[in-house]
Design a protein around this motif. Structure first.
Motif, PDB file in Angstrom:
ATOM      1  N   ILE A 101       4.432   5.405  -5.687  1.00  0.00           N
ATOM      2  CA  ILE A 101       4.543   5.058  -7.100  1.00  0.00           C
ATOM      3  C   ILE A 101       3.345   5.774  -7.974  1.00  0.00           C
ATOM      4  CG2 ILE A 101       4.226   3.368  -9.192  1.00  0.00           C
ATOM      5  CD1 ILE A 101       5.938   1.438  -7.152  1.00  0.00           C
ATOM      6  N   GLU A 102       2.218   5.912  -7.666  1.00  0.00           N
ATOM      7  CA  GLU A 102       0.926   6.591  -8.332  1.00  0.00           C
ATOM      8  C   GLU A 102       1.264   7.939  -8.664  1.00  0.00           C
ATOM      9  OE1 GLU A 102      -2.439   6.521 -10.520  1.00  0.00           O
ATOM     10  OE2 GLU A 102      -1.082   4.865  -9.773  1.00  0.00           O
ATOM     11  N   PRO A 103       1.413   8.659  -7.598  1.00  0.00           N
ATOM     12  CA  PRO A 103       1.677  10.053  -7.941  1.00  0.00           C
ATOM     13  C   PRO A 103       3.014  10.378  -8.593  1.00  0.00           C
ATOM     14  CG  PRO A 103       1.299   9.913  -5.638  1.00  0.00           C
ATOM     15  CD  PRO A 103       1.531   8.551  -6.069  1.00  0.00           C
ATOM     16  N   SER A 121       4.237   8.236 -11.121  1.00  0.00           N
ATOM     17  CA  SER A 121       3.762   8.113 -12.504  1.00  0.00           C
ATOM     18  C   SER A 121       2.903   9.070 -13.057  1.00  0.00           C
ATOM     19  CB  SER A 121       3.102   6.710 -12.526  1.00  0.00           C
ATOM     20  OG  SER A 121       2.011   6.612 -12.048  1.00  0.00           O
ATOM     21  N   ILE A 122       1.957   9.559 -12.336  1.00  0.00           N
ATOM     22  CA  ILE A 122       1.292  10.632 -12.870  1.00  0.00           C
ATOM     23  C   ILE A 122       2.075  11.984 -13.474  1.00  0.00           C
ATOM     24  CG2 ILE A 122      -0.633  12.339 -12.206  1.00  0.00           C
ATOM     25  CD1 ILE A 122      -1.942   9.882 -10.710  1.00  0.00           C
ATOM     26  N   ARG A 123       2.910  12.194 -12.676  1.00  0.00           N
ATOM     27  CA  ARG A 123       3.693  13.447 -12.520  1.00  0.00           C
ATOM     28  C   ARG A 123       4.405  13.052 -14.023  1.00  0.00           C
ATOM     29  NH1 ARG A 123       6.939  13.293  -8.010  1.00  0.00           N
ATOM     30  NH2 ARG A 123       4.796  14.053  -7.263  1.00  0.00           N
ATOM     31  N   VAL A 182       2.469   1.751  -3.455  1.00  0.00           N
ATOM     32  CA  VAL A 182       1.644   2.227  -4.573  1.00  0.00           C
ATOM     33  C   VAL A 182       1.453   3.761  -4.239  1.00  0.00           C
ATOM     34  CG1 VAL A 182      -0.752   2.220  -5.340  1.00  0.00           C
ATOM     35  CG2 VAL A 182       0.477  -0.068  -4.969  1.00  0.00           C
ATOM     36  N   MET A 183       1.488   4.189  -2.875  1.00  0.00           N
ATOM     37  CA  MET A 183       0.878   5.725  -2.874  1.00  0.00           C
ATOM     38  C   MET A 183       2.265   6.404  -3.106  1.00  0.00           C
ATOM     39  SD  MET A 183      -0.896   5.223   1.000  1.00  0.00           S
ATOM     40  CE  MET A 183      -1.295   6.728   1.427  1.00  0.00           C
ATOM     41  N   ARG A 186       3.564  11.148 -16.448  1.00  0.00           N
ATOM     42  CA  ARG A 186       2.925  11.087 -17.811  1.00  0.00           C
ATOM     43  C   ARG A 186       2.495  12.565 -18.115  1.00  0.00           C
ATOM     44  NH1 ARG A 186      -1.760   6.583 -16.215  1.00  0.00           N
ATOM     45  NH2 ARG A 186      -1.243   7.876 -14.201  1.00  0.00           N
ATOM     46  N   CYS A 231       1.064  -1.136   0.024  1.00  0.00           N
ATOM     47  CA  CYS A 231      -0.165   0.089   0.078  1.00  0.00           C
ATOM     48  C   CYS A 231       0.899   1.217   0.031  1.00  0.00           C
ATOM     49  CB  CYS A 231      -0.640  -0.139   1.156  1.00  0.00           C
ATOM     50  SG  CYS A 231      -2.205   1.338   1.297  1.00  0.00           S
TER      51      CYS A 231
END
Length: 62
Positions: free
Chosen positions: A31-33, A35-37, A28-29, A39, A25
């Motif tokens: 990695i997600e931001p 990866s969004i940055r 992921v918290m 992209r 968890c």
């Protein structure tokens, strides 16, 4: 109810499942931001390139 910190961290025999779940968890918290940055930056760069290409095309026609 736990009687000691060792019992808390053992989680009644389910420590591996519980702590791995928390670890995933947290991972992921982070990695997600990220990866969004990444992209978002790629999309902005692509849009800027398209805008420059359109400007170059318009100047070539005149």
């Amino acid at each position: 109810m736990w009687n000691s910190p060792a019992e808390f961290f053992a989680m009644g025999g389910y420590a591996l499942y519980v702590w791995c779940s928390f670890g995933i968890c947290v991972l992921v918290m982070f990695i997600e931001p990220a990866s969004i940055r990444i992209r978002r930056k790629a999309i902005i760069k692509r849009l800027q390139q398209e805008r420059l290409a359109e400007q170059f095309d318009k100047e070539g026609r005149q």
